[in-house]
Design a protein around this motif. Sequence first.
Motif, PDB file in Angstrom:
ATOM      1  N   LEU A 113      42.879  89.465  31.525  1.00 25.97           N
ATOM      2  CA  LEU A 113      41.546  89.364  32.564  1.00 25.97           C
ATOM      3  C   LEU A 113      42.355  89.625  33.379  1.00 25.97           C
ATOM      4  O   LEU A 113      41.907  90.362  34.651  1.00 25.97           O
ATOM      5  CB  LEU A 113      41.744  88.422  32.855  1.00 25.97           C
ATOM      6  CG  LEU A 113      40.397  87.176  31.594  1.00 25.97           C
ATOM      7  CD1 LEU A 113      40.158  85.814  31.735  1.00 25.97           C
ATOM      8  CD2 LEU A 113      39.193  88.351  31.206  1.00 25.97           C
ATOM      9  N   GLY A 114      42.992  89.176  34.592  1.00 25.48           N
ATOM     10  CA  GLY A 114      44.272  89.600  35.482  1.00 25.48           C
ATOM     11  C   GLY A 114      44.023  91.742  35.477  1.00 25.48           C
ATOM     12  O   GLY A 114      43.851  91.969  36.910  1.00 25.48           O
ATOM     13  N   ALA A 115      44.533  91.641  34.707  1.00 29.08           N
ATOM     14  CA  ALA A 115      44.599  93.224  34.822  1.00 29.08           C
ATOM     15  C   ALA A 115      43.145  94.083  35.196  1.00 29.08           C
ATOM     16  O   ALA A 115      43.494  94.919  35.110  1.00 29.08           O
ATOM     17  CB  ALA A 115      45.178  93.705  33.324  1.00 29.08           C
ATOM     18  N   LEU A 116      42.100  93.657  33.912  1.00 28.41           N
ATOM     19  CA  LEU A 116      41.054  93.862  33.874  1.00 28.41           C
ATOM     20  C   LEU A 116      40.038  93.785  35.421  1.00 28.41           C
ATOM     21  O   LEU A 116      39.680  94.812  36.307  1.00 28.41           O
ATOM     22  CB  LEU A 116      40.141  93.036  32.939  1.00 28.41           C
ATOM     23  CG  LEU A 116      40.059  93.137  31.532  1.00 28.41           C
ATOM     24  CD1 LEU A 116      39.038  92.688  30.618  1.00 28.41           C
ATOM     25  CD2 LEU A 116      38.745  94.706  31.333  1.00 28.41           C
ATOM     26  N   LEU A 173      50.411  94.046  35.895  1.00 33.05           N
ATOM     27  CA  LEU A 173      51.030  94.591  36.199  1.00 33.05           C
ATOM     28  C   LEU A 173      51.437  95.750  35.440  1.00 33.05           C
ATOM     29  O   LEU A 173      51.810  97.451  36.108  1.00 33.05           O
ATOM     30  CB  LEU A 173      52.511  94.682  37.456  1.00 33.05           C
ATOM     31  CG  LEU A 173      51.981  93.309  38.734  1.00 33.05           C
ATOM     32  CD1 LEU A 173      53.961  93.513  39.491  1.00 33.05           C
ATOM     33  CD2 LEU A 173      51.447  93.654  39.808  1.00 33.05           C
ATOM     34  N   VAL A 174      51.738  95.581  34.601  1.00 36.31           N
ATOM     35  CA  VAL A 174      52.191  96.537  33.282  1.00 36.31           C
ATOM     36  C   VAL A 174      50.286  97.438  33.104  1.00 36.31           C
ATOM     37  O   VAL A 174      50.227  98.910  32.833  1.00 36.31           O
ATOM     38  CB  VAL A 174      53.150  96.390  31.924  1.00 36.31           C
ATOM     39  CG1 VAL A 174      52.847  97.454  31.325  1.00 36.31           C
ATOM     40  CG2 VAL A 174      54.089  96.163  32.311  1.00 36.31           C
ATOM     41  N   GLN A 175      49.602  96.255  33.042  1.00 33.07           N
ATOM     42  CA  GLN A 175      48.242  96.948  32.392  1.00 33.07           C
ATOM     43  C   GLN A 175      47.250  97.223  32.962  1.00 33.07           C
ATOM     44  O   GLN A 175      45.995  97.853  32.095  1.00 33.07           O
ATOM     45  CB  GLN A 175      47.461  95.915  31.075  1.00 33.07           C
ATOM     46  CG  GLN A 175      48.221  95.699  29.737  1.00 33.07           C
ATOM     47  CD  GLN A 175      47.308  94.402  28.897  1.00 33.07           C
ATOM     48  OE1 GLN A 175      46.623  93.478  29.654  1.00 33.07           O
ATOM     49  NE2 GLN A 175      47.957  94.633  28.070  1.00 33.07           N
ATOM     50  N   TRP A 176      47.336  97.078  33.900  1.00 29.88           N
ATOM     51  CA  TRP A 176      45.966  97.340  34.900  1.00 29.88           C
ATOM     52  C   TRP A 176      46.048  98.673  34.841  1.00 29.88           C
ATOM     53  O   TRP A 176      44.832  99.079  34.704  1.00 29.88           O
ATOM     54  CB  TRP A 176      46.335  96.763  36.094  1.00 29.88           C
ATOM     55  CG  TRP A 176      47.260  97.095  37.250  1.00 29.88           C
ATOM     56  CD1 TRP A 176      48.865  97.810  37.150  1.00 29.88           C
ATOM     57  CD2 TRP A 176      47.212  98.722  38.312  1.00 29.88           C
ATOM     58  NE1 TRP A 176      49.527  98.138  37.890  1.00 29.88           N
ATOM     59  CE2 TRP A 176      48.096  99.150  38.820  1.00 29.88           C
ATOM     60  CE3 TRP A 176      45.682  99.539  38.170  1.00 29.88           C
ATOM     61  CZ2 TRP A 176      48.010  99.940  39.679  1.00 29.88           C
ATOM     62  CZ3 TRP A 176      45.858 100.431  39.022  1.00 29.88           C
ATOM     63  CH2 TRP A 176      47.279 100.891  40.046  1.00 29.88           C
TER      64      TRP A 176
END
Length: 302
Positions: A113-116, A173-176
């Motif tokens: 959810l944060g990366a989204l 930080l990896v997925q966004w």
Amino acid sequence: MNAPAKAPAIPDYADTPLREKVLRRIRNRPTTRGAAILLGIMVALALLAPFIAPQNPHDLAALSVMDNRLPPGETGMNGMTYWLGTDSQGRDMLSAILYGLRTSLMVGLTATLGALFIGISAGLVAAQFGGVVDAVIMRVVDFMLGFPSILIALVLLASIGRGVDKVILAIVLVQWAQYARLMRASALVERRKEYIEAALNFGLPTRHIMIAHLLPNSVGSVLVVASISIAGAITLEATLSFLGVGVPVTQPSLGLLIANGFEFLLSGEYWIAVFPGIALVLLIGSLNLVGDRLRRSFNVRS
């Protein structure tokens, strides 16, 4: 006199063609249906872990060192039957797996959810403003995607230390970046359509165009990919915990439970690592199957 013709019934929202297509594809495939049922059961077990677990593995006062490494089905000194055995600290493996499942799902969902949020915001801004803003954002995205995810997460956690919140930050930080690239591509396609030109000609504010027009019409494909990326986030967290830089020992996830039992595999005490490994495989497999079916169902080319 002829009776007046009946007006055609308007289908409910639940019977729209797209929704009917997705539900039909899920119902007609036993593998996907079984994966969805298994995923629902595992989520329910994770949510109800404090109520159904025979033991609280986080409560040190409830643990007995004398009951450590008991095989499955053995009865401990307190009269409790450990159906999946115990680990080296005397924790009931069934309870530890239920709580570990809860931790893994919480980390995976929160990080996704944060990366989204970051990825969708960055991709939307890049597509709307273009020029220098687009170039800067996409160069940062290219830089992030140019390194292996596990390497970035390892370097970050080695710098800031262990902890559930720190693992979530590392995965975000990896997925966004992948969400930002996909959102930008979808938004650029939508910006070329006539309704966006009409909104610009009417003089609507840029913020209104982004939130009311571009966002709802571009975010669908990103959300479908996110359903698959939850499994990737859980896998990354399990890998980091297995390597000893993930969640702390006081709040173990499935990956940390596997790491705790890895050293006992050669001594024949397989249950300490195998049972959490089976739970992790079932969780990731069901997430991947359901997410892949959603991706194919929402693919307009199919």
